[in-house]
Every structure is written in structure tokens, then in C-alpha cells.
Design a protein around this motif. Structure first.
Motif, PDB file in Angstrom:
ATOM      1  N   VAL A  59      -7.270  22.536 -12.532  1.00 35.41           N
ATOM      2  CA  VAL A  59      -8.256  23.296 -12.458  1.00 35.41           C
ATOM      3  C   VAL A  59      -8.216  24.598 -13.454  1.00 35.41           C
ATOM      4  O   VAL A  59      -9.780  24.252 -14.140  1.00 35.41           O
ATOM      5  N   ALA A  60      -7.057  24.542 -14.126  1.00 39.58           N
ATOM      6  CA  ALA A  60      -7.338  25.297 -15.510  1.00 39.58           C
ATOM      7  C   ALA A  60      -7.433  24.713 -16.608  1.00 39.58           C
ATOM      8  O   ALA A  60      -8.512  26.133 -16.949  1.00 39.58           O
ATOM      9  N   LEU A  61      -7.301  23.550 -16.790  1.00 34.53           N
ATOM     10  CA  LEU A  61      -7.973  23.256 -17.750  1.00 34.53           C
ATOM     11  C   LEU A  61      -8.920  22.794 -17.432  1.00 34.53           C
ATOM     12  O   LEU A  61     -10.280  22.352 -18.372  1.00 34.53           O
ATOM     13  N   ALA A  62      -9.581  22.413 -16.609  1.00 34.00           N
ATOM     14  CA  ALA A  62     -10.922  22.461 -16.276  1.00 34.00           C
ATOM     15  C   ALA A  62     -12.279  23.126 -16.241  1.00 34.00           C
ATOM     16  O   ALA A  62     -13.503  22.507 -16.681  1.00 34.00           O
ATOM     17  N   GLU A  63     -11.517  23.888 -15.805  1.00 35.03           N
ATOM     18  CA  GLU A  63     -12.171  25.745 -16.245  1.00 35.03           C
ATOM     19  C   GLU A  63     -12.750  26.065 -18.084  1.00 35.03           C
ATOM     20  O   GLU A  63     -13.482  27.370 -17.231  1.00 35.03           O
ATOM     21  N   THR A 122     -18.262  28.917 -14.821  1.00 38.07           N
ATOM     22  CA  THR A 122     -17.419  29.521 -14.113  1.00 38.07           C
ATOM     23  C   THR A 122     -16.961  31.212 -14.960  1.00 38.07           C
ATOM     24  O   THR A 122     -17.027  31.819 -15.081  1.00 38.07           O
ATOM     25  N   GLN A 123     -16.802  30.154 -16.017  1.00 41.45           N
ATOM     26  CA  GLN A 123     -15.764  30.600 -16.902  1.00 41.45           C
ATOM     27  C   GLN A 123     -16.674  31.724 -17.463  1.00 41.45           C
ATOM     28  O   GLN A 123     -16.879  32.631 -18.093  1.00 41.45           O
ATOM     29  N   LEU A 124     -17.728  31.221 -18.169  1.00 45.31           N
ATOM     30  CA  LEU A 124     -18.875  32.039 -18.655  1.00 45.31           C
ATOM     31  C   LEU A 124     -19.643  33.147 -17.896  1.00 45.31           C
ATOM     32  O   LEU A 124     -20.093  34.295 -18.340  1.00 45.31           O
ATOM     33  N   LEU A 125     -20.037  32.687 -16.871  1.00 42.29           N
ATOM     34  CA  LEU A 125     -19.820  33.803 -15.406  1.00 42.29           C
ATOM     35  C   LEU A 125     -19.038  34.682 -15.898  1.00 42.29           C
ATOM     36  O   LEU A 125     -19.533  36.234 -15.779  1.00 42.29           O
ATOM     37  N   GLY A 175      -5.300  27.956  -9.976  1.00 44.77           N
ATOM     38  CA  GLY A 175      -6.524  27.365 -11.784  1.00 44.77           C
ATOM     39  C   GLY A 175      -7.275  27.954 -12.001  1.00 44.77           C
ATOM     40  O   GLY A 175      -7.665  28.276 -13.068  1.00 44.77           O
ATOM     41  N   MET A 176      -7.890  28.021 -11.408  1.00 47.01           N
ATOM     42  CA  MET A 176      -9.440  28.772 -11.370  1.00 47.01           C
ATOM     43  C   MET A 176      -9.050  30.264 -11.335  1.00 47.01           C
ATOM     44  O   MET A 176      -9.723  30.372 -12.524  1.00 47.01           O
ATOM     45  N   MET A 177      -8.435  31.848 -11.613  1.00 47.07           N
ATOM     46  CA  MET A 177      -7.311  32.551 -11.266  1.00 47.07           C
ATOM     47  C   MET A 177      -6.946  32.757 -12.524  1.00 47.07           C
ATOM     48  O   MET A 177      -7.601  33.211 -13.759  1.00 47.07           O
TER      49      MET A 177
END
Length: 188
Positions: A11-15, A20-23, A142-144
Motif C-alpha cells: 500500500v505504501a508503494l501503491a499510494e 489520494t496522495q494528490l488529495l 502504508g497509507m500513512m
């Protein structure tokens, strides 16, 4: 521990470069209040991935092992292909609500994650590892890992990351998981 580590890493790589990272970058630039934004990302992700993990756990109860193996294998390979498609932030997902920084972040992130790569990955990872808590904790972390620095460092960081390379690595990991699952190298 494997479920947690794999979920966190994927998830860290996928983000990286995800909508959502752009958000996160958009919200950070708009409000310049990182802590309510980071807290909102955490709450939205925990709820969203918690629900996605529940779907993954349910699927393991409903489907037989052979059907689950094929569905998971094909899903991981599809995720690999999806990783190679660039994301764009749609203005509607950026949030125009009057809920304050925290509320807008929670709502915007929750909605942006609906049907997103990381939500679908969470479903598949829970079904694969049969470890709801480890996967949801890992996907949330991973998102964080991907989004908190985006909020803290803003636009400067986004332009320095080799987004295509990061997405290619994540796609390779998803493809390997898919092929290994289809070959039965580890059970669903």
C-alpha cells in the motif's frame, strides 16, 4: 507478521502518485494545517480499510479454496496492471464541503478510497492472508507512510519521487503475488 509487512509495503508503494496522495497535497496546500489533515486521513483509511477487510474475510467464508485462489490470483495480476495507470485527482473528490479541515479530510478520503486500488488490495490481502487485523493495520500504516509526508512536505516532495519506478515496483509485487497464488505456491 508477514501479512502486516506485505500489506504495509504494497500500500505504501501503491499510494505514491495515487489520487489520494494528490488529495493530501491539495488539502495541505489549501489549509496548511497538517495535523487535522493527517488525523482525517488516518480515520478515513481505518474505516474504509476496515470495511474492505471485512469483505475480504467474508469472501474467504463464502468461496471455496480453488475459486478463491483463482479470483485472488487474477485480482493481484489486475492490480499489477492497474498500478501502471496514472491517477488524477478529480475536483469533485477534492472536497468542497463545509466540515472544517478534519471533517472534509475524512469525508474526501473515505470517498476517494471507494473502489480505489488500495481498498481492493485490502480485500484481496485479507482473503489471501486470513489475518484481518494485521492486513488492516498494515494497509492503514502504508497509507500513512505515503500520505503523511505528502501533507508535511507538500508539493516539493511529489515532484522528486520517481513515481513511474515506484508504481512499476508495486506492479511487480502484485504480479508476483498473483502468479504465486495461481500456481498454488501459497494458499489463499
Amino acid at each position: 507478521m508477514e501479512a502486516f509487512l506485505v500489506s504495509t509495503g504494497i500500500v505504501a508503494l501503491a499510494e505514491i502518485g495515487d489520487k489520494t496522495q494528490l488529495l493530501a497535497l491539495f488539502l495541505a496546500a489549501r489549509w496548511r494545517r497538517p495535523w487535522p489533515i493527517i488525523a482525517g486521513i488516518f480515520v478515513a483509511t481505518l474505516v474504509n480499510h476496515g470495511l474492505a477487510g471485512a469483505v475480504g474475510a467474508w469472501l474467504t467464508q463464502v468461496l471455496g479454496p480453488d475459486a478463491l485462489r483463482w479470483i485472488l490470483g487474477i485480482s493481484f495480476i489486475a492490480m499489477a496492471a492497474w498500478m501502471l495507470v496514472p491517477d488524477k485527482l478529480e475536483e469533485a473528490q477534492a472536497g468542497k464541503w463545509r466540515l472544517g479541515v478534519f471533517g472534509t479530510t475524512v469525508l474526501a478520503f473515505f470517498l476517494a478510497e471507494m473502489g480505489d486500488k488500495t481498498q481492493i488490495a485490502t480485500v484481496a490481502l485479507v482473503a489471501r492472508f486470513h489475518d484481518y487485523l494485521a492486513v488492516v493495520a498494515g494497509t492503514t500504516l502504508g497509507m500513512m507512510i505515503a500520505n503523511a509526508p505528502a501533507v508535511m512536505l507538500g508539493d516539493r516532495m511529489a515532484h522528486r519521487l520517481p513515481v513511474r519506478l515506484v508504481h512499476a515496483v508495486a506492479a511487480l509485487i502484485f504480479a508476483c503475488l498473483g502468479v504465486a497464488t495461481l500456481l498454488g505456491l501459497f494458499g489463499p
